[in-house]
Design a protein around this motif. Structure first.
Motif, PDB file in Angstrom:
ATOM      1  N   ASN A 137       0.832  -1.215   0.000  1.00  0.00           N
ATOM      2  CA  ASN A 137       0.000   0.000   0.000  1.00  0.00           C
ATOM      3  C   ASN A 137       0.861   1.258   0.000  1.00  0.00           C
ATOM      4  OD1 ASN A 137      -2.581  -1.197  -0.029  1.00  0.00           O
ATOM      5  ND2 ASN A 137      -2.444  -1.612   2.160  1.00  0.00           N
ATOM      6  N   ILE A 138       1.886   1.255  -0.835  1.00  0.00           N
ATOM      7  CA  ILE A 138       2.888   2.322  -0.845  1.00  0.00           C
ATOM      8  C   ILE A 138       2.377   3.542  -1.600  1.00  0.00           C
ATOM      9  CG2 ILE A 138       5.194   2.967  -1.637  1.00  0.00           C
ATOM     10  CD1 ILE A 138       5.897  -0.055  -1.508  1.00  0.00           C
ATOM     11  N   THR A 139       2.544   4.707  -0.992  1.00  0.00           N
ATOM     12  CA  THR A 139       2.402   5.961  -1.714  1.00  0.00           C
ATOM     13  C   THR A 139       3.787   6.396  -2.151  1.00  0.00           C
ATOM     14  OG1 THR A 139       0.434   6.680  -0.505  1.00  0.00           O
ATOM     15  CG2 THR A 139       1.748   8.398  -1.569  1.00  0.00           C
ATOM     16  N   LEU A 140       4.017   6.447  -3.456  1.00  0.00           N
ATOM     17  CA  LEU A 140       5.296   6.896  -3.987  1.00  0.00           C
ATOM     18  C   LEU A 140       5.308   8.419  -4.085  1.00  0.00           C
ATOM     19  CD1 LEU A 140       5.873   4.396  -6.946  1.00  0.00           C
ATOM     20  CD2 LEU A 140       7.132   4.470  -4.784  1.00  0.00           C
ATOM     21  N   VAL A 141       6.355   9.040  -3.560  1.00  0.00           N
ATOM     22  CA  VAL A 141       6.608  10.466  -3.749  1.00  0.00           C
ATOM     23  C   VAL A 141       7.952  10.567  -4.438  1.00  0.00           C
ATOM     24  CG1 VAL A 141       6.974  12.696  -2.643  1.00  0.00           C
ATOM     25  CG2 VAL A 141       5.270  11.119  -1.715  1.00  0.00           C
ATOM     26  N   MET A 142       7.970  11.079  -5.674  1.00  0.00           N
ATOM     27  CA  MET A 142       9.161  10.957  -6.515  1.00  0.00           C
ATOM     28  C   MET A 142       9.601  12.311  -7.056  1.00  0.00           C
ATOM     29  SD  MET A 142       7.796   7.615  -8.639  1.00  0.00           S
ATOM     30  CE  MET A 142       6.421   8.579  -9.308  1.00  0.00           C
ATOM     31  N   HIS A 143      10.903  12.554  -6.965  1.00  0.00           N
ATOM     32  CA  HIS A 143      11.494  13.767  -7.520  1.00  0.00           C
ATOM     33  C   HIS A 143      12.650  13.396  -8.436  1.00  0.00           C
ATOM     34  CE1 HIS A 143      14.344  17.259  -7.455  1.00  0.00           C
ATOM     35  NE2 HIS A 143      13.211  17.878  -7.748  1.00  0.00           N
ATOM     36  N   ASP A 144      12.778  14.103  -9.563  1.00  0.00           N
ATOM     37  CA  ASP A 144      13.900  13.937 -10.474  1.00  0.00           C
ATOM     38  C   ASP A 144      14.024  12.457 -10.864  1.00  0.00           C
ATOM     39  OD1 ASP A 144      16.370  15.636 -11.489  1.00  0.00           O
ATOM     40  OD2 ASP A 144      17.234  13.773 -10.757  1.00  0.00           O
ATOM     41  N   PHE A 145      15.233  11.852 -10.820  1.00  0.00           N
ATOM     42  CA  PHE A 145      15.343  10.465 -11.262  1.00  0.00           C
ATOM     43  C   PHE A 145      14.702   9.499 -10.277  1.00  0.00           C
ATOM     44  CE2 PHE A 145      19.654  10.059  -9.136  1.00  0.00           C
ATOM     45  CZ  PHE A 145      19.448   8.871  -8.466  1.00  0.00           C
ATOM     46  N   GLY A 146      14.225  10.001  -9.133  1.00  0.00           N
ATOM     47  CA  GLY A 146      13.359   9.184  -8.296  1.00  0.00           C
ATOM     48  C   GLY A 146      12.103   8.779  -9.039  1.00  0.00           C
ATOM     49  N   GLY A 147      11.723   9.557 -10.075  1.00  0.00           N
ATOM     50  CA  GLY A 147      10.554   9.224 -10.894  1.00  0.00           C
ATOM     51  C   GLY A 147      10.737   7.927 -11.654  1.00  0.00           C
ATOM     52  N   GLY A 175       9.262  15.184 -11.334  1.00  0.00           N
ATOM     53  CA  GLY A 175       9.869  13.876 -11.584  1.00  0.00           C
ATOM     54  C   GLY A 175       9.131  13.161 -12.695  1.00  0.00           C
ATOM     55  N   PRO A 176       9.817  12.703 -13.731  1.00  0.00           N
ATOM     56  CA  PRO A 176       9.155  12.006 -14.844  1.00  0.00           C
ATOM     57  C   PRO A 176       8.547  10.681 -14.391  1.00  0.00           C
ATOM     58  CG  PRO A 176      11.387  12.691 -15.430  1.00  0.00           C
ATOM     59  CD  PRO A 176      11.256  12.867 -13.951  1.00  0.00           C
ATOM     60  N   THR A 177       7.483  10.273 -15.078  1.00  0.00           N
ATOM     61  CA  THR A 177       6.813   9.013 -14.757  1.00  0.00           C
ATOM     62  C   THR A 177       6.761   8.115 -15.997  1.00  0.00           C
ATOM     63  OG1 THR A 177       4.695  10.135 -15.158  1.00  0.00           O
ATOM     64  CG2 THR A 177       5.421   9.936 -12.869  1.00  0.00           C
ATOM     65  N   HIS A 207      11.536  20.030 -18.383  1.00  0.00           N
ATOM     66  CA  HIS A 207      10.525  20.996 -18.801  1.00  0.00           C
ATOM     67  C   HIS A 207       9.140  20.362 -18.811  1.00  0.00           C
ATOM     68  CE1 HIS A 207      13.238  24.310 -20.179  1.00  0.00           C
ATOM     69  NE2 HIS A 207      14.102  23.312 -20.076  1.00  0.00           N
ATOM     70  N   ALA A 208       8.186  21.094 -18.249  1.00  0.00           N
ATOM     71  CA  ALA A 208       6.826  20.581 -18.101  1.00  0.00           C
ATOM     72  C   ALA A 208       6.230  20.142 -19.436  1.00  0.00           C
ATOM     73  CB  ALA A 208       5.946  21.646 -17.447  1.00  0.00           C
ATOM     74  N   GLU A 209       6.528  20.867 -20.500  1.00  0.00           N
ATOM     75  CA  GLU A 209       5.914  20.556 -21.794  1.00  0.00           C
ATOM     76  C   GLU A 209       6.289  19.166 -22.305  1.00  0.00           C
ATOM     77  OE1 GLU A 209       8.609  23.091 -24.772  1.00  0.00           O
ATOM     78  OE2 GLU A 209       8.490  23.835 -22.719  1.00  0.00           O
ATOM     79  N   HIS A 210       7.420  18.643 -21.836  1.00  0.00           N
ATOM     80  CA  HIS A 210       7.865  17.333 -22.296  1.00  0.00           C
ATOM     81  C   HIS A 210       7.474  16.209 -21.353  1.00  0.00           C
ATOM     82  CE1 HIS A 210       9.997  19.254 -25.503  1.00  0.00           C
ATOM     83  NE2 HIS A 210      10.767  19.932 -24.676  1.00  0.00           N
ATOM     84  N   PHE A 211       7.308  16.510 -20.053  1.00  0.00           N
ATOM     85  CA  PHE A 211       7.121  15.432 -19.096  1.00  0.00           C
ATOM     86  C   PHE A 211       5.744  15.383 -18.450  1.00  0.00           C
ATOM     87  CE2 PHE A 211      11.753  15.987 -19.238  1.00  0.00           C
ATOM     88  CZ  PHE A 211      12.096  14.707 -19.625  1.00  0.00           C
ATOM     89  N   LEU A 212       5.067  16.501 -18.309  1.00  0.00           N
ATOM     90  CA  LEU A 212       3.719  16.441 -17.742  1.00  0.00           C
ATOM     91  C   LEU A 212       2.751  15.643 -18.615  1.00  0.00           C
ATOM     92  CD1 LEU A 212       2.900  19.851 -16.011  1.00  0.00           C
ATOM     93  CD2 LEU A 212       3.118  17.581 -14.986  1.00  0.00           C
ATOM     94  N   PRO A 213       2.860  15.708 -19.956  1.00  0.00           N
ATOM     95  CA  PRO A 213       1.958  14.873 -20.767  1.00  0.00           C
ATOM     96  C   PRO A 213       2.110  13.382 -20.494  1.00  0.00           C
ATOM     97  CG  PRO A 213       2.900  16.610 -22.118  1.00  0.00           C
ATOM     98  CD  PRO A 213       3.620  16.662 -20.798  1.00  0.00           C
ATOM     99  N   MET A 214       3.285  12.934 -20.048  1.00  0.00           N
ATOM    100  CA  MET A 214       3.453  11.527 -19.708  1.00  0.00           C
ATOM    101  C   MET A 214       2.530  11.140 -18.565  1.00  0.00           C
ATOM    102  SD  MET A 214       7.606  11.291 -19.880  1.00  0.00           S
ATOM    103  CE  MET A 214       7.629   9.657 -19.181  1.00  0.00           C
ATOM    104  N   SER A 215       2.461  12.024 -17.568  1.00  0.00           N
ATOM    105  CA  SER A 215       1.580  11.774 -16.439  1.00  0.00           C
ATOM    106  C   SER A 215       0.114  11.804 -16.869  1.00  0.00           C
ATOM    107  CB  SER A 215       1.832  12.814 -15.335  1.00  0.00           C
ATOM    108  OG  SER A 215       0.962  12.628 -14.246  1.00  0.00           O
ATOM    109  N   SER A 216      -0.239  12.786 -17.706  1.00  0.00           N
ATOM    110  CA  SER A 216      -1.632  12.921 -18.145  1.00  0.00           C
ATOM    111  C   SER A 216      -2.083  11.725 -18.975  1.00  0.00           C
ATOM    112  CB  SER A 216      -1.799  14.209 -18.963  1.00  0.00           C
ATOM    113  OG  SER A 216      -1.502  15.332 -18.166  1.00  0.00           O
ATOM    114  N   GLU A 217      -1.179  11.182 -19.775  1.00  0.00           N
ATOM    115  CA  GLU A 217      -1.534  10.027 -20.602  1.00  0.00           C
ATOM    116  C   GLU A 217      -1.749   8.778 -19.754  1.00  0.00           C
ATOM    117  OE1 GLU A 217       1.654   9.787 -23.368  1.00  0.00           O
ATOM    118  OE2 GLU A 217       1.208  11.757 -24.244  1.00  0.00           O
ATOM    119  N   LEU A 218      -0.923   8.631 -18.714  1.00  0.00           N
ATOM    120  CA  LEU A 218      -1.036   7.461 -17.854  1.00  0.00           C
ATOM    121  C   LEU A 218      -2.182   7.594 -16.862  1.00  0.00           C
ATOM    122  CD1 LEU A 218       0.185   4.715 -17.041  1.00  0.00           C
ATOM    123  CD2 LEU A 218       1.738   5.960 -15.513  1.00  0.00           C
TER     124      LEU A 218
END
Length: 306
Positions: free
Chosen positions: A104-114, A136-138, A260-271
């Motif tokens: 039941n882990i809540t992951l909190v990820m920053h930078d390459f922690g993603g 952090g990228p996902t 940059h948000a424009e490159h990595f936030l869409p990854m989160s939105s797609e998933l």
């Protein structure tokens, strides 16, 4: 490696714990009720668990907050004869989680922690409850990840420097002195909150890298990008179905000059198409340093709601 009991003038007052499960002496913080739902906080480059020092007291009132230092970072050992690629950090993290039998882990990820955390999620999806990315990228089965990384690298001063330094043969020598140039490295990545800089703060971030032998973790992450040796974990279709149904939150400092948000936030939105996104104006790559109270409140409130 920092001395186990170091608190940096009381700014990191958490009891040190160590696990040998990953095959080296891995340091971690473990605060809050033993039976609390675990929150696993994963740092990136070139930081360590100190990054989450403001978050731990907020969440540990109700949750078991676990903050490991990756191999070669913070109070963890920097073993010789080991490789420091992404897949190695995922291996270490999985062994650590299995040794503690976390669920039941809540992951909190920053930078390459993603990508490290998402690698864990790909291997152990049934152990994940929530996913929180903060600058952090996902990556999770995204076929266009190479294109995203390439486009981002053209805009990022940090990644441009990595490529140029590697080509010029100076990457290892410069990062081998990270204990002395830590502030310039943080600033290059997008650190905005100069008011937080104190002697204790500089010591905390510089101490893990006191000599070239202690810089293998930081060198490995940068060198792996230049060489293309980092391997993102590829989730199975079953893992994708499990993870995409989890509650998720994305927090992004918009002044991030490294990711940059424009490159990595869409990854989160797609998933996670229904997941909220919190964009923080004027906040840089190290959002946990630039606006710790705001980020902690966003994470706390999200966990309560979900």
């Amino acid at each position: 490696m920092i001395e186990a009991e170091a608190t940096f003038d009381g700014t990191f007052p958490f009891a040190p714990r160590f696990s040998s499960a990953p095959g080296f002496r891995m340091h971690y913080v473990d605060e809050g009720p033993d039976d609390g739902e675990p929150v696993l906080c994963l740092h990136g480059e070139p930081t360590w668990g100190y990054l989450f020092r403001h978050l731990v007291p907020v969440l540990s009132q109700t949750h078991r907050v676990i903050v490991p230092d990756h191999m070669g970072f913070g109070k963890s050992e920097t073993p010789e004869g080991r490789s420091y690629w992404l897949q190695d950090h995922i291996d270490n993290l999985e062994r650590f989680v299995l040794a503690l039998d976390l669920g039941n882990i809540t992951l909190v990820m920053h930078d390459f922690g993603g990508p490290a955390g998402m690698g864990l999620a790909a291997r152990q999806p049934q152990r994940i409850r929530r996913i929180i990315s903060a600058n952090g990228p996902t990556p999770f089965g995204h076929a266009d990840l190479p294109e995203r990384l390439s486009a981002n690298a053209q805009l990022s001063p940090w990644f441009r420097w990595i490529v140029q330094a590697h080509a010029g043969g100076v990457l290892r020598s410069v990062l081998g002195q990270l204990g002395f140039n830590i502030l310039s490295t943080l600033k290059l990545n997008g650190f905005e909150n100069n008011a937080v800089i104190t002697d204790a703060w500089l010591s905390a971030y510089g101490a893990p890298f006191s000599n070239p032998a202690e810089c293998l973790g930081a060198i490995g992450w940068a060198e792996g990008f230049a060489l293309g040796t980092h391997q993102v974990e590829q989730p199975s279709p079953a893992a994708i179905e499990i993870i995409r149904d989890k509650p998720a939150l994305a927090i992004w400092g918009e002044a991030d000059r490294t990711l940059h948000a424009e490159h990595f936030l869409p990854m989160s939105s797609e998933l996670f198409p229904r997941a909220p996104i919190e964009r923080l104006k004027g906040v840089g790559h190290y959002c946990f340093e630039d606006t710790p109270d705001v980020v902690a409140a966003l994470i706390r409130d999200f966990i309560r709601r979900s």
